[in-house]
Design a protein around this motif. Structure first.
Motif, PDB file in Angstrom:
ATOM      1  N   PHE A 136       0.932  -1.157  -0.026  1.00 48.29           N
ATOM      2  CA  PHE A 136      -0.043  -0.045  -0.084  1.00 48.29           C
ATOM      3  C   PHE A 136       0.830   1.369   0.111  1.00 48.29           C
ATOM      4  N   CYS A 137       2.119   1.410  -0.533  1.00 54.37           N
ATOM      5  CA  CYS A 137       2.776   2.234  -0.728  1.00 54.37           C
ATOM      6  C   CYS A 137       3.658   2.499  -1.999  1.00 54.37           C
ATOM      7  N   SER A 182       3.706   0.492 -11.677  1.00 57.03           N
ATOM      8  CA  SER A 182       1.924   0.534 -12.138  1.00 57.03           C
ATOM      9  C   SER A 182       1.894  -0.878 -12.337  1.00 57.03           C
ATOM     10  N   ALA A 183       0.680  -1.083 -12.491  1.00 55.06           N
ATOM     11  CA  ALA A 183       0.125  -2.461 -12.913  1.00 55.06           C
ATOM     12  C   ALA A 183      -1.109  -2.125 -14.115  1.00 55.06           C
ATOM     13  N   LEU A 184      -1.159  -3.220 -14.937  1.00 56.81           N
ATOM     14  CA  LEU A 184      -2.188  -3.280 -15.989  1.00 56.81           C
ATOM     15  C   LEU A 184      -3.148  -4.094 -15.810  1.00 56.81           C
ATOM     16  N   GLU A 198     -15.889   2.654  -7.025  1.00 58.32           N
ATOM     17  CA  GLU A 198     -16.340   1.858  -5.811  1.00 58.32           C
ATOM     18  C   GLU A 198     -15.260   1.654  -4.858  1.00 58.32           C
ATOM     19  N   ALA A 199     -13.950   1.756  -5.377  1.00 53.83           N
ATOM     20  CA  ALA A 199     -12.785   1.395  -4.302  1.00 53.83           C
ATOM     21  C   ALA A 199     -12.248   2.572  -3.915  1.00 53.83           C
ATOM     22  N   GLY A 239      -2.158   1.711 -13.749  1.00 52.82           N
ATOM     23  CA  GLY A 239      -2.105   2.504 -12.425  1.00 52.82           C
ATOM     24  C   GLY A 239      -1.349   1.743 -11.168  1.00 52.82           C
ATOM     25  N   PRO A 240      -1.400   2.585 -10.115  1.00 52.05           N
ATOM     26  CA  PRO A 240      -0.712   2.024  -8.937  1.00 52.05           C
ATOM     27  C   PRO A 240      -0.984   0.539  -8.610  1.00 52.05           C
ATOM     28  N   GLU A 241      -0.346  -0.159  -8.458  1.00 51.22           N
ATOM     29  CA  GLU A 241      -0.544  -1.540  -8.284  1.00 51.22           C
ATOM     30  C   GLU A 241      -1.580  -1.946  -7.122  1.00 51.22           C
ATOM     31  N   ALA A 242      -1.495  -1.119  -6.141  1.00 51.42           N
ATOM     32  CA  ALA A 242      -2.490  -1.352  -4.896  1.00 51.42           C
ATOM     33  C   ALA A 242      -3.873  -1.287  -5.195  1.00 51.42           C
ATOM     34  N   ILE A 243      -4.209  -0.176  -6.126  1.00 51.07           N
ATOM     35  CA  ILE A 243      -5.636   0.037  -6.539  1.00 51.07           C
ATOM     36  C   ILE A 243      -6.016  -0.950  -7.739  1.00 51.07           C
ATOM     37  N   VAL A 244      -5.066  -1.234  -8.570  1.00 50.83           N
ATOM     38  CA  VAL A 244      -5.522  -2.132  -9.666  1.00 50.83           C
ATOM     39  C   VAL A 244      -5.678  -3.548  -9.051  1.00 50.83           C
TER      40      VAL A 244
END
Length: 459
Positions: free
Chosen positions: A16-17, A121-123, A138-139, A283-288
């Motif tokens: 988460f960072c 980032s993740a896709l 929603e997240a 975008g950021p891996e934690a959100i994806v």
């Protein structure tokens, strides 16, 4: 399999960072409560050579009634999927998309946008970008949260935002896109005692915006990112018209993202096919990852067949520079369509409406002179003249009245667009006469003078 876009080793990327953003503070309690599917987690293990799987519930492919998949391109080329590609398309697959497709999209994103080195980032492939967008909302949004949006903005985003109980803060736009000075003013003057918690999210459509058709200038893109840094904002970059730019492509917000504060939403609906329902989020891996967990709970993964078709097409185009050639053809078509609509508007609506020329996308935003709310005029009188447009109130964050209307030039024939503007002209003219002010009188006299000049020219 989770694909991470990175130019440095990913071993130090904490859950988460990333950059300067604390993603755990951004996520909603619902998003943080999601747990990975134990069955989905073992899916990658089934691909290990020698693994005997008795754990998954995959249907036996021998029961599928399809023996192959092939499709024809408009240039006459036929593409036939290899047996292993067909098998992958028809079976359950990774939540973030077919592995080969995800890897290719990662490669294309890095080549196109060139994000800052070291960005993690993740896709993830999604069922159209709308799917990713609604799951991101929603997240990231709790009931009562204030969210900064363009005014006007995409009605599909509003349909997702309103049920979440978000307080929508509209930021004005003009012919150069989101007014960053107005955005800065809102944030600098935010009163937490009177207005509640300060906004953390900005939702923007920076290129060929739906509904206005305007694009955020390069200087304003820089300003927006700087403002985001100053006020610790997270940017949701909804960019389905990115490849529909009628000139050099503007740099994306994601290409500027040194802090990990941008989530980008792409779509091939306007470029390849809307019916394939194909999009992806970067975008950021934690959100994806939270979006992926939401997908696991509702649809498992995007359509394998749609993904297989897109993958085969992109691979076919790869050595031919086919993707860019297709983009050029699509842009040329929409630019001709735009010019046809603007030409018809200039002929029939001069003095009755105001508009700017879009640099991307498929929409023109008309402001009707002498009109406070276009709803009744467009929904009733224009329909009576057999002209369909969308009244501006449909795109206002809080359904405010609007003198504007959205027109799309994507599919109508040039002669039909000319006829539509001709039919709309008396509707607008009649309304203008009924609500005439001195300012409107001047507009009408100028219009009548122009018509007289046109008649004399024909004689």
């Amino acid at each position: 399999m989770r694909r991470v876009l990175t130019r440095v080793p990913n071993a130090h990327c904490r859950p988460f960072c990333g950059g300067t953003i604390n993603y755990e503070e951004l996520l909603t309690s619902r998003a943080k409560s999601r747990e990975p599917s134990p069955i989905r987690e073992i899916l990658p293990l089934t691909k290990i050579p020698g693994m005997i799987s008795l754990g998954g519930g995959m249907p036996n492919p021998a029961t599928f009634p399809f023996s192959g998949i092939s499709f024809d391109l408009t240039d006459g080329t036929q593409i036939k999927l290899a047996p292993e590609a067909v098998e992958a398309a028809l079976q359950y697959s990774s939540t973030s998309g077919l592995d080969d497709l995800n890897a290719l999209l990662v490669e294309m994103q890095l080549a196109e946008h060139r994000p800052p080195p070291g960005a993690h980032s993740a896709l993830s492939v999604t069922t159209g970008s709308q799917d990713a967008l609604s799951k991101a909302f929603e997240a990231l949004i709790e009931p009562g949260d204030s969210v900064l949006v363009e005014s006007p903005t995409y009605s599909g985003a509003l349909a997702s935002l309103r049920p979440l109980g978000a307080q929508l803060i509209g930021v004005p736009t003009d012919q150069h896109g989101l007014d960053t000075q107005a955005l800065s003013h809102v944030l600098q003057n935010w009163d937490t005692r009177a207005q509640g918690k300060k906004p953390r999210l900005v939702y923007t459509i920076p290129t060929g915006s739906n509904p206005t058709g305007v694009s955020l200038s390069e200087s304003r893109r820089d300003d927006l990112y700087t403002i985001a840094q100053e006020h610790d904002l997270f940017l949701l970059e909804d960019d389905p018209y990115y490849y529909l730019q009628f000139g050099p492509r503007a740099r994306s917000l994601w290409s500027r993202d040194t802090d990990g504060r941008v989530m980008r939403f792409d779509s091939y609906s306007k470029l390849i096919s809307s019916g394939l329902r194909f999009g992806f989020v970067t975008g950021p891996e934690a959100i994806v990852e939270r979006i992926n967990l939401s997908t696991q709970a509702c649809s498992l993964h995007p359509s394998g067949v749609s993904q297989a078709l897109v993958l085969a097409l992109l691979e076919h185009w790869r050595d031919l520079n086919g993707f860019e050639k297709h983009v050029e053809r699509v842009c040329a078509l929409y630019e001709r369509q735009r010019d046809a609509l603007l030409g018809a508007a200039d002929q029939h609506l001069n003095g009755l409406a105001e508009w700017s020329s879009p640099k991307a996308g498929m929409f023109v935003w008309f402001k009707l002179n002498g009109v406070e709310d276009s709803f009744e005029l467009i929904k009733t009188r224009a329909v009576e003249q057999k002209v369909l447009l969308v009244p501006g109130t449909a795109f206002m964050p809080n359904s405010e009245p609007s003198p504007c209307v959205r027109a799309s030039y994507s599919t109508a024939k040039p002669e039909d667009m000319e006829e539509a503007m001709r039919r709309l002209s008396p509707v607008s003219y009649t309304h203008l006469r009924a609500h005439e002010t001195p300012e409107h009188l001047v507009c009408r006299l100028l219009l009548e003078k122009k018509k007289i000049r046109m008649i004399k020219d024909k004689i």
